[in-house]
Design a protein around this motif. Structure first.
Motif, PDB file in Angstrom:
ATOM      1  N   ARG A 131      30.918 -25.441 -17.867  1.00 25.55           N
ATOM      2  CA  ARG A 131      31.308 -26.817 -17.546  1.00 25.55           C
ATOM      3  C   ARG A 131      32.529 -26.898 -16.634  1.00 25.55           C
ATOM      4  N   ALA A 132      33.107 -25.749 -16.313  1.00 23.63           N
ATOM      5  CA  ALA A 132      34.266 -25.771 -15.413  1.00 23.63           C
ATOM      6  C   ALA A 132      34.440 -24.395 -14.772  1.00 23.63           C
ATOM      7  N   VAL A 133      35.132 -24.399 -13.636  1.00 25.39           N
ATOM      8  CA  VAL A 133      35.544 -23.180 -12.948  1.00 25.39           C
ATOM      9  C   VAL A 133      37.027 -23.316 -12.642  1.00 25.39           C
ATOM     10  N   ILE A 134      37.801 -22.287 -12.931  1.00 20.49           N
ATOM     11  CA  ILE A 134      39.199 -22.245 -12.512  1.00 20.49           C
ATOM     12  C   ILE A 134      39.320 -21.210 -11.408  1.00 20.49           C
ATOM     13  N   SER A 155      27.277 -31.205 -10.114  1.00 22.44           N
ATOM     14  CA  SER A 155      28.320 -32.219 -10.179  1.00 22.44           C
ATOM     15  C   SER A 155      28.978 -32.289 -11.553  1.00 22.44           C
ATOM     16  N   ASP A 156      28.319 -31.750 -12.582  1.00 16.37           N
ATOM     17  CA  ASP A 156      28.890 -31.797 -13.927  1.00 16.37           C
ATOM     18  C   ASP A 156      29.796 -30.605 -14.226  1.00 16.37           C
ATOM     19  N   VAL A 157      29.984 -29.730 -13.257  1.00 20.03           N
ATOM     20  CA  VAL A 157      30.917 -28.614 -13.406  1.00 20.03           C
ATOM     21  C   VAL A 157      32.205 -28.974 -12.671  1.00 20.03           C
ATOM     22  N   LYS A 158      33.293 -29.102 -13.394  1.00 15.47           N
ATOM     23  CA  LYS A 158      34.575 -29.465 -12.807  1.00 15.47           C
ATOM     24  C   LYS A 158      35.297 -28.215 -12.306  1.00 15.47           C
ATOM     25  N   ILE A 159      36.118 -28.407 -11.285  1.00 16.51           N
ATOM     26  CA  ILE A 159      36.828 -27.290 -10.676  1.00 16.51           C
ATOM     27  C   ILE A 159      38.326 -27.555 -10.717  1.00 16.51           C
ATOM     28  N   ILE A 160      39.061 -26.573 -11.228  1.00 19.49           N
ATOM     29  CA  ILE A 160      40.517 -26.615 -11.241  1.00 19.49           C
ATOM     30  C   ILE A 160      41.036 -25.579 -10.253  1.00 19.49           C
TER      31      ILE A 160
END
Length: 369
Positions: A131-134, A155-160
């Motif tokens: 659900r996310a990538v840093i 689009s449902d994977v957030k990126i920091i």
């Protein structure tokens, strides 16, 4: 070659002397104000920081580590989400994932940049539990977040953006800190924009995410004593904000000086692999890191000759004892593991003189001859 007085890895005292009157004046004014928690000084810095980075919001917090933690929590991911990241980074990039009950999923690095391998990250993000990538802008070279978004394709994977080491860097004309859904800055003293102690900030264009970070940094309360979430005591101090405002006005010149110093290290290409940023990346050289054979022997030689150096990083995170439960082992990420045995950081700070840099270069070339 005679040993000379030490050439430090970084010289924070020299940086202070260069701008002492303005820094000390700003600090004294903050002390005399009597406003020691948040207040107008922090608010002014947040506004100026957001303007410089090119985002709608910046929220000052206690450290770069907290900036990662609060940014990730503010994304409000489903419980026990998988978060893709690199094993070749500082511990805080991954500790924030674990602290929030999520699961780090490591992906190997691109050996040319030492940053996350975007293609592999995209393949890994096909897992619906991700659900996310840093991403990490290691040493000051921004990760290609445009390519990362395309590779992830969800689009449902957030990126920091972990921009702890990339203040003042750019990707295709956009500043580091503006390249993802949220970014985390560190103002640790040795950073390009460094405080006189710890400090950090979250940058984002998302007003709701920024507001969640503001609530999280004050124990999850709004108004005071009304707690909506279990938050933290994580506020940037006005004293630090006052000095950071002074330093922010000089950051472009400091980055230009760092880039000139990086160019002067070119003779080391004879014996080492030097940073090779893409033409559309502006590397800010928080650290100048080379890759060499016999790295540990070189480090010992530099120490003997009075040349500051450091290993960023000597052991990848997937092999750290605290992460054994993740199930990774030696050989799982060969590029990251190889980098840990070859990289070494050399003196890099805006006040580094040509004479001192020549000594560093001659000492290294002499070791390999």
């Amino acid at each position: 070659m005679e040993k000379r007085s030490t050439v430090p890895l970084a010289d924070l005292a020299a940086a202070h002397r260069e701008n002492a009157a303005a820094l000390e004046g700003a600090a004294l004014e903050a002390l005399r104000s009597g406003r020691y928690i948040l207040g107008p000084e922090v608010a002014a810095f947040e506004t100026e920081l957001a303007s410089y980075v090119g985002v709608g919001h910046a929220v000052g917090v206690a450290s770069g580590s907290d900036a990662l933690l609060l940014a990730l929590q503010a994304l409000d991911l489903p419980p026990a989400s998988k978060v893709v990241t690199t094993p070749f980074t500082f511990f805080a990039t991954v500790s924030c994932i674990v602290r929030l009950g999520h699961r780090p999923v490591f992906v190997d690095i691109d050996p040319a940049s030492f940053n996350l391998d975007v293609g592999r990250a995209g393949e890994t993000a096909a897992d619906p539990e991700v659900r996310a990538v840093i991403g990490v802008d290691l040493y000051g070279d921004p990760l290609d977040y445009d390519a990362l978004r395309v590779a992830v394709g969800r689009s449902d994977v957030k990126i920091i953006e972990d921009a702890a080491q990339s203040f003042g860097s750019e990707l295709r004309g956009r500043k580091a800190g503006s390249l993802a859904d949220a970014a985390a800055f560190s103002f640790f003293p040795a950073k390009n924009l460094g405080a006189a102690g710890d400090g950090g900030a979250v940058a984002t264009d998302d007003p709701e995410l920024a507001d969640r970070v503001r609530i999280l940094r004050v124990h999850g309360a709004r108004p005071k004593y009304r707690h909506h979430v279990v938050g933290y005591n994580s506020r940037l101090d006005p004293l630090q904000a006052a000095m950071l405002r002074v330093k922010l006005r000089r950051i472009e010149e400091d980055v230009r000086r760092r880039r000139r110093i990086a160019e002067r290290y070119v003779p080391l290409a004879e014996v080492a692999e030097l940073p090779r940023p893409s033409s559309d990346h502006r590397h800010s050289y928080n650290y100048f890191v080379i890759s060499v054979p016999r790295r540990d022997e070189l480090a010992a030689h530099l120490n003997e000759k009075g040349v500051g150096n450091a290993l960023y990083y000597p052991e990848p995170l997937h092999l750290q004892p605290c992460f054994t439960d993740l199930g990774y082992g030696e050989g799982d990420f060969p590029e990251a593991e190889a980098a840990c045995g070859r990289v070494i950081a050399l003196p890099m700070y805006p006040q580094l003189t040509e004479a001192d840099q020549d000594y560093v270069i001659e000492t290294i070339l002499g070791f390999y001859r």
